[in-house]
Scaffold this motif. Structure first.
Motif, PDB file in Angstrom:
ATOM      1  N   GLU A  68       0.799  -1.219   0.000  1.00  0.00           N
ATOM      2  CA  GLU A  68       0.000   0.000   0.000  1.00  0.00           C
ATOM      3  C   GLU A  68       0.835   1.274   0.000  1.00  0.00           C
ATOM      4  N   THR A  69       2.170   1.157   0.077  1.00  0.00           N
ATOM      5  CA  THR A  69       3.038   2.323   0.185  1.00  0.00           C
ATOM      6  C   THR A  69       4.029   2.366  -0.962  1.00  0.00           C
ATOM      7  N   GLY A  70       4.079   3.511  -1.648  1.00  0.00           N
ATOM      8  CA  GLY A  70       5.058   3.722  -2.703  1.00  0.00           C
ATOM      9  C   GLY A  70       6.159   4.651  -2.220  1.00  0.00           C
ATOM     10  N   TYR A  71       7.359   4.458  -2.752  1.00  0.00           N
ATOM     11  CA  TYR A  71       8.506   5.274  -2.357  1.00  0.00           C
ATOM     12  C   TYR A  71       9.096   5.950  -3.584  1.00  0.00           C
ATOM     13  N   GLU A 104      -0.386   5.504   0.131  1.00  0.00           N
ATOM     14  CA  GLU A 104       0.579   6.432   0.720  1.00  0.00           C
ATOM     15  C   GLU A 104       1.825   6.494  -0.150  1.00  0.00           C
ATOM     16  N   LEU A 105       2.391   7.694  -0.257  1.00  0.00           N
ATOM     17  CA  LEU A 105       3.683   7.886  -0.917  1.00  0.00           C
ATOM     18  C   LEU A 105       4.668   8.444   0.097  1.00  0.00           C
ATOM     19  N   ARG A 106       5.886   7.945   0.068  1.00  0.00           N
ATOM     20  CA  ARG A 106       6.941   8.435   0.944  1.00  0.00           C
ATOM     21  C   ARG A 106       8.163   8.819   0.127  1.00  0.00           C
ATOM     22  N   LEU A 107       8.955   9.733   0.681  1.00  0.00           N
ATOM     23  CA  LEU A 107      10.218  10.112   0.062  1.00  0.00           C
ATOM     24  C   LEU A 107      11.146  10.695   1.118  1.00  0.00           C
ATOM     25  N   SER A 108      12.418  10.694   0.809  1.00  0.00           N
ATOM     26  CA  SER A 108      13.431  11.321   1.650  1.00  0.00           C
ATOM     27  C   SER A 108      13.859  12.608   0.951  1.00  0.00           C
ATOM     28  N   ALA A 109      13.541  13.743   1.568  1.00  0.00           N
ATOM     29  CA  ALA A 109      13.769  15.037   0.928  1.00  0.00           C
ATOM     30  C   ALA A 109      14.990  15.738   1.508  1.00  0.00           C
ATOM     31  N   GLN A 110      15.808  16.304   0.640  1.00  0.00           N
ATOM     32  CA  GLN A 110      16.867  17.176   1.125  1.00  0.00           C
ATOM     33  C   GLN A 110      16.213  18.382   1.807  1.00  0.00           C
ATOM     34  N   GLN A 111      16.810  18.833   2.889  1.00  0.00           N
ATOM     35  CA  GLN A 111      16.160  19.831   3.740  1.00  0.00           C
ATOM     36  C   GLN A 111      15.782  21.094   2.972  1.00  0.00           C
ATOM     37  N   HIS A 112      16.599  21.506   2.049  1.00  0.00           N
ATOM     38  CA  HIS A 112      16.303  22.742   1.311  1.00  0.00           C
ATOM     39  C   HIS A 112      15.108  22.583   0.370  1.00  0.00           C
ATOM     40  N   ALA A 113      14.686  21.321   0.096  1.00  0.00           N
ATOM     41  CA  ALA A 113      13.606  21.072  -0.865  1.00  0.00           C
ATOM     42  C   ALA A 113      12.260  20.816  -0.188  1.00  0.00           C
ATOM     43  N   ARG A 119       4.402  21.752  -1.700  1.00  0.00           N
ATOM     44  CA  ARG A 119       3.519  22.278  -2.740  1.00  0.00           C
ATOM     45  C   ARG A 119       2.807  21.171  -3.502  1.00  0.00           C
ATOM     46  N   SER A 120       3.275  19.946  -3.343  1.00  0.00           N
ATOM     47  CA  SER A 120       2.637  18.808  -4.004  1.00  0.00           C
ATOM     48  C   SER A 120       1.902  17.898  -3.025  1.00  0.00           C
ATOM     49  N   GLY A 121       1.707  18.365  -1.776  1.00  0.00           N
ATOM     50  CA  GLY A 121       0.894  17.615  -0.828  1.00  0.00           C
ATOM     51  C   GLY A 121       1.645  16.686   0.094  1.00  0.00           C
ATOM     52  N   PHE A 122       2.966  16.813   0.187  1.00  0.00           N
ATOM     53  CA  PHE A 122       3.758  15.984   1.099  1.00  0.00           C
ATOM     54  C   PHE A 122       4.030  16.761   2.388  1.00  0.00           C
ATOM     55  N   HIS A 123       3.925  16.089   3.527  1.00  0.00           N
ATOM     56  CA  HIS A 123       4.231  16.729   4.801  1.00  0.00           C
ATOM     57  C   HIS A 123       5.389  16.011   5.488  1.00  0.00           C
ATOM     58  N   VAL A 124       6.111  16.742   6.307  1.00  0.00           N
ATOM     59  CA  VAL A 124       7.270  16.205   7.020  1.00  0.00           C
ATOM     60  C   VAL A 124       6.807  15.223   8.082  1.00  0.00           C
ATOM     61  N   CYS A 125       7.502  14.084   8.201  1.00  0.00           N
ATOM     62  CA  CYS A 125       7.122  13.076   9.203  1.00  0.00           C
ATOM     63  C   CYS A 125       8.331  12.518   9.943  1.00  0.00           C
ATOM     64  N   SER A 126       9.420  13.293  10.024  1.00  0.00           N
ATOM     65  CA  SER A 126      10.591  12.846  10.782  1.00  0.00           C
ATOM     66  C   SER A 126      11.388  14.061  11.233  1.00  0.00           C
ATOM     67  N   SER A 127      12.341  13.816  12.080  1.00  0.00           N
ATOM     68  CA  SER A 127      13.329  14.832  12.425  1.00  0.00           C
ATOM     69  C   SER A 127      14.425  14.820  11.356  1.00  0.00           C
ATOM     70  N   PRO A 128      15.231  15.882  11.255  1.00  0.00           N
ATOM     71  CA  PRO A 128      16.324  15.893  10.267  1.00  0.00           C
ATOM     72  C   PRO A 128      17.339  14.796  10.550  1.00  0.00           C
ATOM     73  N   TYR A 129      17.915  14.250   9.504  1.00  0.00           N
ATOM     74  CA  TYR A 129      18.977  13.247   9.626  1.00  0.00           C
ATOM     75  C   TYR A 129      19.943  13.412   8.464  1.00  0.00           C
ATOM     76  N   HIS A 136      18.545  15.602   5.521  1.00  0.00           N
ATOM     77  CA  HIS A 136      17.307  15.112   4.920  1.00  0.00           C
ATOM     78  C   HIS A 136      16.199  15.042   5.968  1.00  0.00           C
ATOM     79  N   LEU A 137      14.962  14.983   5.489  1.00  0.00           N
ATOM     80  CA  LEU A 137      13.803  14.666   6.320  1.00  0.00           C
ATOM     81  C   LEU A 137      12.892  13.738   5.525  1.00  0.00           C
ATOM     82  N   ASP A 138      12.211  12.838   6.236  1.00  0.00           N
ATOM     83  CA  ASP A 138      11.221  11.997   5.585  1.00  0.00           C
ATOM     84  C   ASP A 138       9.943  12.792   5.389  1.00  0.00           C
ATOM     85  N   MET A 139       9.285  12.566   4.249  1.00  0.00           N
ATOM     86  CA  MET A 139       8.010  13.211   3.958  1.00  0.00           C
ATOM     87  C   MET A 139       7.063  12.157   3.402  1.00  0.00           C
TER      88      MET A 139
END
Length: 321
Positions: A68-71, A104-113, A119-129, A136-139
């Motif tokens: 059920e989850t895409g990355y 659900e879709l997940r991704l690992s985003a560079q902090q500056h992005a 803007r595409s509907g992803f929200h942060v779901c982790s602390s920075p790492y 990065h942060l998970d979204m």
């Protein structure tokens, strides 16, 4: 520029996909080659964006570790094509591809992005790492189909505190997507009011995990469930009841006192911004607000009045541990 998109398996992917990743991640961002190339490439779908002259300009990959989850990963736009909306078009295409395929879709985003993905509907779901020396942060996006639809007229669809337009719904799938999107962004407070904890709506693995995260993430987490009838909860095993019994100090359930006034709408209050209302207990019709304002205040007051006169569930208290 309006790019076109092509999808490949790794075995049939053109060399341009590897070339773009080499140039952006290894050459430009100094990611070690041994980290860039991994076994996930073998199981992922690879997307290549090309311009009107069929010139490769960007790439990304999409794969699933859970059904059920895409990355989304390895998203890269060549430097000379940045600032032209290529990245936005690519992420929108991936949302479209995921609609009806993933919950659900997940991704690992560079902090500056972070703002780009919000803007595409992803929200942060982790602390920075740190990943390859880059913060990065998970979204995640908990309703890809809704996010893709919302891109037409919303600056940040489904993002708490910034999506200011109401979402109207009359379908069960839309209701569930909006509920998960709100609950998934809760930081401390989650109040649920309904006639029953209907199994199709509330007895779902994803919702259980989202509520568990709210209950566990803060010592002052405030998770309350207010219902009219608790008897069905003892007749069939329910994920939320199991969770509540594991976290008794973090999640509380009470049953409405019929001698006092009651709200005739099911609703969910999330932190200080989120509100989901169904106009009828038995129908998936209503609205959701990610920046609710005055509406939320009224429902907050109604919930508190009912909560103050409600009672703990005797049915659940008598269940064996």
């Amino acid at each position: 520029m309006t790019p076109r998109f092509r999808k490949y398996s790794w075995q049939l992917a053109p060399g341009s996909i590897r070339d773009i990743r080499q140039r952006v991640f290894i050459d430009e961002q100094q990611v070690p080659a041994e980290l860039e190339w991994d076994d996930t490439d073998e199981i992922a779908d690879h997307y290549l964006a090309v311009d009107s002259n069929n010139q490769p300009i960007a790439t990304a990959r999409l794969f699933s570790a859970l059904e059920e989850t895409g990355y989304i990963g390895r998203m890269a736009v060549l430097p000379e094509y940045r600032g032209q909306g290529i990245g936005e078009a690519l992420i929108q295409h991936l949302l479209k591809e995921s609609s009806g395929r993933y919950q659900e879709l997940r991704l690992s985003a560079q902090q500056h992005a972070i703002g780009f993905y919000q803007r595409s509907g992803f929200h942060v779901c982790s602390s920075p790492y740190d990943d390859a020396g880059i913060p990065h942060l998970d979204m995640r996006c908990l309703a890809p189909a809704l996010a893709h639809h919302g891109l037409r007229d919303r600056a940040q669809p489904l993002i708490m505190g910034t999506d200011t337009e109401s979402w109207l719904f009359d379908q069960e799938s839309t209701f569930l997507g909006l509920m998960d999107s709100l609950v998934g962004q809760a930081r401390q407070r989650l109040w649920i009011y309904d006639r029953l904890l209907d199994h199709d709506r509330y007895d779902r693995h994803q919702l259980r995990e989202l509520i568990s995260a709210v209950a566990r993430q803060h010592r002052l987490s405030d998770v309350r469930i207010l219902i009219h009838d608790d008897k069905p909860l003892v007749q069939k095993r329910h994920r939320l009841i199991e969770l509540m019994r594991r976290l008794p100090s973090r999640i509380e359930l009470r049953v409405i006192n019929d001698d006092y006034p009651q709200d005739d709408q099911a609703f969910i209050v999330v932190d200080r911004d989120g509100l989901l209302c169904r106009h009828d207990f038995n129908k998936p019709e209503g609205f959701a607000n990610f920046t609710a304002g005055r509406r939320l205040k009224l429902k907050e007051e109604a919930f508190q009045r009912m909560w103050d006169t409600a009672q703990p569930s005797l049915e659940l208290r008598e269940l064996p541990i």
